[in-house]
Each structure stands twice: as structure tokens, then as C-alpha cells.
Design an enzyme around this catalytic site. Structure first.
Site, PDB file in Angstrom:
ATOM      1  N   HIS A 122      35.188  32.002  36.686  1.00  0.00           N
ATOM      2  CA  HIS A 122      36.615  31.683  36.578  1.00  0.00           C
ATOM      3  C   HIS A 122      36.736  30.159  36.674  1.00  0.00           C
ATOM      4  CE1 HIS A 122      40.912  33.276  37.293  1.00  0.00           C
ATOM      5  NE2 HIS A 122      41.015  31.969  37.156  1.00  0.00           N
ATOM      6  N   GLU A 172      39.403  33.728  30.750  1.00  0.00           N
ATOM      7  CA  GLU A 172      40.097  32.770  29.892  1.00  0.00           C
ATOM      8  C   GLU A 172      39.212  31.704  29.247  1.00  0.00           C
ATOM      9  OE1 GLU A 172      43.483  31.034  31.745  1.00  0.00           O
ATOM     10  OE2 GLU A 172      44.576  32.929  31.830  1.00  0.00           O
ATOM     11  N   GLU A 208      46.454  39.216  34.583  1.00  0.00           N
ATOM     12  CA  GLU A 208      47.292  38.201  35.242  1.00  0.00           C
ATOM     13  C   GLU A 208      48.652  38.175  34.586  1.00  0.00           C
ATOM     14  OE1 GLU A 208      45.899  34.132  35.636  1.00  0.00           O
ATOM     15  OE2 GLU A 208      43.856  34.845  35.991  1.00  0.00           O
ATOM     16  N   TYR A 260      52.677  31.354  43.327  1.00  0.00           N
ATOM     17  CA  TYR A 260      52.826  32.603  42.577  1.00  0.00           C
ATOM     18  C   TYR A 260      52.722  33.847  43.464  1.00  0.00           C
ATOM     19  CZ  TYR A 260      51.746  30.345  37.982  1.00  0.00           C
ATOM     20  OH  TYR A 260      51.731  29.601  36.835  1.00  0.00           O
TER      21      TYR A 260
HETATM   22  C1  BGP Z   1      45.516  31.236  34.476  1.00  0.00           C
HETATM   23  C2  BGP Z   1      44.316  31.152  35.377  1.00  0.00           C
HETATM   24  C3  BGP Z   1      44.612  31.274  36.832  1.00  0.00           C
HETATM   25  C4  BGP Z   1      45.915  30.637  37.257  1.00  0.00           C
HETATM   26  C5  BGP Z   1      47.045  30.960  36.311  1.00  0.00           C
HETATM   27  C6  BGP Z   1      48.305  30.191  36.586  1.00  0.00           C
HETATM   28  O1  BGP Z   1      45.281  30.450  33.365  1.00  0.00           O
HETATM   29  O2  BGP Z   1      43.400  32.171  35.050  1.00  0.00           O
HETATM   30  O3  BGP Z   1      43.499  30.800  37.524  1.00  0.00           O
HETATM   31  O4  BGP Z   1      45.777  29.332  37.578  1.00  0.00           O
HETATM   32  O5  BGP Z   1      46.694  30.715  34.975  1.00  0.00           O
HETATM   33  O6  BGP Z   1      48.172  28.919  36.049  1.00  0.00           O
HETATM   34  P1  BGP Z   1      48.639  27.615  36.772  1.00  0.00           P
HETATM   35  O7  BGP Z   1      47.935  27.654  38.082  1.00  0.00           O
HETATM   36  O8  BGP Z   1      48.204  26.507  35.891  1.00  0.00           O
HETATM   37  O9  BGP Z   1      50.094  27.715  36.900  1.00  0.00           O
END
Ligand code: BGP
Length: 468
Positions: free
Chosen positions: A116, A160, A375, A437
Site C-alpha cells: 500500500h 491503487e 475504500e 475519514y
Molecule cells: C486512497 C488510498 C488511501 C487513502 C485514501 C484517501 O487513495 O488508498 O491510503 O489515503 O485514498 O486519500 P487521501 O488520504 O489523500 O485523502
């Protein structure tokens, strides 16, 4: 009328090692490129994160108390192999055995991601996945984990690949901070897909029980003016970069003609080449039917206009609405002024985009087996008041997205679970600790957890399977 989700649905919470664990130098963990990159470029580091390395029993107890039955977490490669290869760090291995044991004790199924965003520093410095040696090291690391952790039944190779290529070589907000190098973006996508295919093959050839899949971020891409062919082409090209290239590799086991034409068009405008070896195509082909699931991370969609100019991206790192700019030479330009709400970080909130993406998988990749939403969630500057957070906006966001998941199931898409990002607050890669979040608020100074209103709402949902 309220919509429902299936009885056997997974209601999970998602985390990632680097964003949650902290303890970046503890018990023999090796460095990752992010350690220095955050120090040099941002106003925060991965210490203390959510101190999950020590707090995991607390988080898993909360997950059980709130009726969750799944957790997404990742193994930090450099805890197992501090250099990315070679000597194994037994303390790292022991930590993950203890963590998985605790998950199972709490009746929370661990969905474990091998990578990740956190390639060990030594491999990252040599080009990360642009260097084909990293593919071999990743496959060895994956094989080690499959054998070492039989208690894990759900494996994901990568989280991702799309945003990794984009973050590392297009926007430059991820280490090594390179901008506008489209050839590197596609090469990174491709090489990581080969590493995925080889890991999946090893897992299946060895006959391990359980499931294996890959997680892709799949934002839908719409033309700003659907009657303008140039806008439509711009949206198609954005879709190829972020979605179609990776879906083709994962589920078709090859790149379709339209994908290859799009890549050629983009590289013609931007320069550079990508290399695809014959052996790579055999690897993709051999793995295409072996994926047990596709994980979809979905946060937003984008509206794209035709654009004739030089690339320029302005990253909204502090959450000041309107700060974003995104235009790519030979591709298109994102338009933020559309009639759709957006977050403070300019992420366009559009549940219909998730529905469209699910239906697109069913139509264009009919051999997929099942889907987990791995997610989805709302980043917000939460305020803790009287030991909780009244996060109604987050509840609305999750409700609307789950409603379209329920619609897609009704319309024949096989979705088996949903993981809210995130279980507890963690820091954001490029937005720091201010963008939260979680279902559980984390006081990063004391590391105390406080259930938010959304946690109680989610508990009700997980219990009754009714979206209210
Ligand atoms: C995704 C990732 C997560 C998390 C999420 C929220 O891209 O897999 O690890 O970070 O996005 O993104 P951010 O933290 O940039 O708001």
C-alpha cells in the site's frame, strides 16, 4: 423505501500500514521512501500516525463492538524484509502474526494488502517498479507471506497502482516527486501489473486456500460537454490512464486496441516510450482468470474538457476549496465548476459515478468474479465536541454510495462487501493529519479513540443491513 444489503455482506473498515502504524523505526523496520519525502516536503511525518503498531487491540475491540466483520490492513514490506529482499526481520513477522490473531479473536476477517504505497527505500531509490528487479523482489516477498501467514484468507497484491503512477510521476506529490512524465506513469502501471500477475499465479499454483485479488481506484470520467467530441476524447484518454489500462491488464490479461491507441496518442504528445515484453503479456494472460475479486476504491468522479496546452497540476494540499488545477498535455483538463458538490480538497462527490463504474465492469469485463468496495469515505476537518464528532456529512456520503451499491447488486453486479475508509482516523498521504475519514476519532496526542456519530450509524447498518 430503505434499501438493503445482502445478509452475507462484509461491513468493514480500511486502514494501511504506513498511515496507521507509526513505529517507523521500531523492532527492525527498514526505511521507506516516504520517511524522508514527508520530512522534506510536508508539514507532518508518519509519526505518530494512529500508533496502530501498539493500539491495534483497542481498534479491533472497537471494530467488534461496532459490529464490523472485516478490516482492510496492509503489511509493511520493510517490516518483513527491511531492505526489500534478503534477511527476514523476525520481529516484523511476529507482529503481523499477533495482529492477525487479534483480528480473528475479535471475529474480524483481515483483508491483507501486500503493498500500500510503501516500497522499501533501497528498492525505491533504484527506480521502484520502473526497475524490473523490484518486480522479482515483490514476487518473492508475496510468496514468503502466502506461506508464512496461512491464517490470512483474503489477499490483495497492490493497493491503487493508478494513483501510485499518478502520484509518483505525474503530480509529483508522492516520492520521488517527478511531474508530467506520462511514459513513466504507464511503465509503472504495467510493471506493477506484471508483478501482480506473477504473485497471483504463485498463490494459485501452490493451492493456498482463500481469495486473492487487486485493488484499483476507479474514478469515473465524464466529458464536460457530452455533445463535444473533443471533450469526449479527453474523457476517454483520462479513463485510459486511470482505469482502462489497469482493468484491461487485470481482467482481460492484455491491453485492448483502444487502450493501446490511447497510450500511443498520449505518448506522442508527451514524448517517451514504454516497454512491454512478450513474457509480460504471457504473465498477464496466465493470471487473468485467477483473480478471485476486484477491489474498487471509489471517492470521486471527474469532468474533463479538451485542452490544448502545457501540463499543469496544482495540488490542493491544505483543503482550501478551489485550490486545484489539473491539465495534462495531449489529454485534457478537469473542470471543477460543475453542478456537483465537492469536498474541501475538490474531490467531486458523485455516487452515480460508482454505479456507472460497477455497471461498466459488468459490461466490459464480464468474467470478473466478485467485487468488494475496498475504500470509500469522506475526508473532513472533523471537530471533537464533547467526546464525539457529529459527522452527518460523512453519514450522508456513505449512505448515498451504499444506496448505489445496493442498486448495482439489484442490477446484477456481484458486490460482496464494503470497507469504509477509514476504520479510525489516519493521516492522509498528501494532506496530513487534518483530513480525517475515520469512524473513530483519534486524538493524535493521547492516541485516545472516540466513536463518531457515523460509527453508531454504521453499527446499525452492519446489524440490520438496512441503509437508513
Ligand atoms: C486512497 C488510498 C488511501 C487513502 C485514501 C484517501 O487513495 O488508498 O491510503 O489515503 O485514498 O486519500 P487521501 O488520504 O489523500 O485523502
Amino acid at each position: 423505501m430503505s434499501k438493503r444489503l445482502p445478509e452475507d455482506f462484509i461491513f468493514g473498515g480500511a486502514t494501511a500500514a504506513y498511515q496507521a502504524e507509526g513505529a517507523t523505526h521500531t523492532d527492525g523496520k527498514g526505511p521507506v521512501a516516504w520517511d524522508k519525502f514527508l520530512e522534506d516536503n510536508y508539514w507532518y511525518t508518519a509519526e505518530p500516525a494512529s500508533d496502530f503498531y501498539h493500539q491495534y487491540p483497542v481498534d479491533l475491540a472497537l471494530a467488534e463492538e461496532f459490529n464490523l466483520n472485516g478490516i482492510r490492513l496492509s503489511i509493511a514490506w520493510s517490516r518483513i524484509f527491511p531492505r526489500g529482499f534478503g534477511q527476514v526481520n523476525q520481529k516484523g513477522v511476529d507482529f503481523y502474526h499477533a495482529l492477525f490473531k487479534e483480528c480473528l479473536k475479535r471475529h474480524i476477517q483481515p483483508f491483507v494488502t501486500l503493498h500500500h504505497f510503501d516500497t522499501p527505500e533501497e528498492l525505491h531509490a533504484k527506480g521502484d517498479f520502473l526497475n524490473r528487479e523490484t518486480i522479482d523482489h515483490f514476487v518473492d516477498y508475496a510468496a514468503f507471506c502466502f506461506k508464512e501467514f496461512p491464517e490470512v484468507k483474503y489477499w490483495t497484491s497492490f493497493n491503487e497502482i493508478g494513483p501510485i503512477g499518478e502520484g509518483q510521476y505525474l503530480i509529483g506529490k508522492f516520492p520521488p516527486g517527478i511531474k508530467y512524465d506520462l511514459a513513466k506513469v504507464f511503465q509503472s502501471h504495467h510493471n506493477m501489473m506484471v508483478a501482480h500477475a506473477r504473485a497471483v499465479k504463485i498463490f494459485k499454483d501452490a493451492g493456498y486456500p482463500g481469495e486473492i485479488g487487486i485493488v484499483h481506484a476507479l474514478p469515473s470520467k465524464y466529458p464536460f460537454d457530452k455533445n463535444n467530441p473533443a471533450d469526449c476524447r479527453a474523457a476517454e484518454l483520462e479513463d485510459i490512464i486511470h482505469n482502462k489500462f489497469l482493468l484491461d491488464a487485470s481482467l482481460l490479461g492484455r491491453y485492448s486496441q483502444e487502450t493501446l491507441e490511447g497510450v500511443e496518442e498520449i505518448l506522442l504528445a508527451n514524448g517517451g516510450e514504454m516497454t512491454i515484453l512478450e513474457a509480460d503479456l504471457s504473465d498477464l494472460e496466465a493470471a487473468k482468470d485467477l483473480n478471485d475479486f476486484l477491489g474498487i476504491n471509489y471517492y470521486m468522479s471527474d469532468w474533463i474538457r479538451a485542452f490544448d496546452g502545457e501540463s499543469q497540476i496544482g495540488h490542493n494540499d491544505k483543503g482550501e476549496k478551489g485550490d486545484s488545477k489539473y491539465q495534462i498535455k495531449g489529454v485534457g483538463q478537469r473542470e471543477f465548476e460543475v453542478d456537483v458538490p465537492r469536498t474541501d480538497w475538490d474531490w467531486m462527490i458523485y455516487p452515480q459515478g460508482l454505479y456507472d463504474q460497477l455497471m461498466r465492469i459488468k459490461k466490459d469485463y464480464p468474467d470478473y468474479k466478485k467485487i468488494y468496495i475496498t475504500e470509500n469515505g469522506l475526508g473532513y476537518k472533523d471537530k471533537l465536541v464533547e467526546e464525539t464528532v457529529m459527522d452527518d456529512a460523512r453519514i450522508d456520503y456513505v449512505r448515498q454510495h451504499l444506496e448505489v451499491v445496493s442498486d448495482a447488486i439489484r442490477d446484477g453486479v456481484n458486490v460482496k462487501g464494503y470497507f469504509i475508509w477509514s476504520l479510525m482516523d489516519v493521516f492522509s498521504w498528501s494532506n496530513g493529519y487534518e483530513k480525517r475519514y475515520g469512524l473513530f476519532y483519534v486524538d493524535f496526542e493521547t492516541q485516545k479513540r472516540y466513536p463518531k456519530k457515523s460509527a453508531y450509524w454504521y453499527k446499525e447498518l452492519a446489524t440490520n443491513k438496512i441503509i437508513q
